[in-house]
Design a protein around this motif. Sequence first.
Motif, short mmCIF file in Angstrom:
data_model
loop_
_atom_site.label_atom_id
_atom_site.label_comp_id
_atom_site.label_asym_id
_atom_site.label_seq_id
_atom_site.Cartn_x
_atom_site.Cartn_y
_atom_site.Cartn_z
N SER A 1 0.83 -1.20 0.00
CA SER A 1 0.00 0.00 0.00
C SER A 1 0.87 1.25 0.00
O SER A 1 1.81 1.37 0.78
N GLY A 2 0.56 2.17 -0.89
CA GLY A 2 1.32 3.41 -1.01
C GLY A 2 2.72 3.19 -1.56
O GLY A 2 3.57 4.08 -1.45
N ARG B 1 8.70 10.01 6.30
CA ARG B 1 7.29 9.56 6.23
C ARG B 1 6.93 8.61 7.37
O ARG B 1 5.79 8.62 7.83
N ALA C 1 3.94 9.49 9.92
CA ALA C 1 2.73 8.65 9.90
C ALA C 1 2.41 8.07 11.27
O ALA C 1 1.25 8.10 11.71
N HIS D 1 1.12 10.61 13.76
CA HIS D 1 -0.10 11.27 13.27
C HIS D 1 0.13 12.77 13.08
O HIS D 1 -0.75 13.59 13.36
N PHE E 1 0.55 14.00 7.02
CA PHE E 1 0.87 12.59 6.82
C PHE E 1 -0.39 11.76 7.05
O PHE E 1 -1.24 12.12 7.87
N THR E 2 -0.49 10.64 6.35
CA THR E 2 -1.61 9.72 6.59
C THR E 2 -1.33 8.98 7.89
O THR E 2 -0.30 8.32 8.01
N MET F 1 -0.96 6.34 10.65
CA MET F 1 -0.79 4.89 10.61
C MET F 1 -0.68 4.35 12.03
O MET F 1 -0.17 5.03 12.90
N GLN G 1 -3.45 2.66 9.64
CA GLN G 1 -4.71 3.21 9.12
C GLN G 1 -5.90 2.44 9.68
O GLN G 1 -5.91 1.22 9.72
#
Length: 131
Positions: A72-73, A91, A95, A98, A102-103, A105, A107
């Motif tokens: 993923s990604g 990253r 992640a 939070h 950034f996405t 994680m 998720q």
Amino acid sequence: MKRFNIVRILSKAATLLTIMVLPFTLQSCYYDVEEELYQNTPCVTENITFAQTIQPIFQRNCTTCHTGAAGSGGIDLSTHAGASVVANNGRLVGAVTHAGGFTPMPQGASQLPACTINQIKAWVEAGAPNN
């Protein structure tokens, strides 16, 4: 007639026993989070290694989605080579903490425990070594 009464009595006894035992069996069915169970255990952030600390964290929390070239990604956390890329470009820490932009994680799950995040940060700050 007596046989029917004995069967009814045994059936009621079995039902009563099941009702009495059920709460005790349900108490043991929950997800154990080590940091919640052992809150006084110090968080070790020195001498963090990829093989002994970081890779098991990724296996528990990340590699379901982030494995191989099709991760993923485009992120592969199943190997040091893949993990070091996101560690070194910022990253990974963004992640898992939070941070804005950034996405978050993992998720769809709660943020990782503070100690786990601190261990990841310590590994990244040490240059994400393959140790």
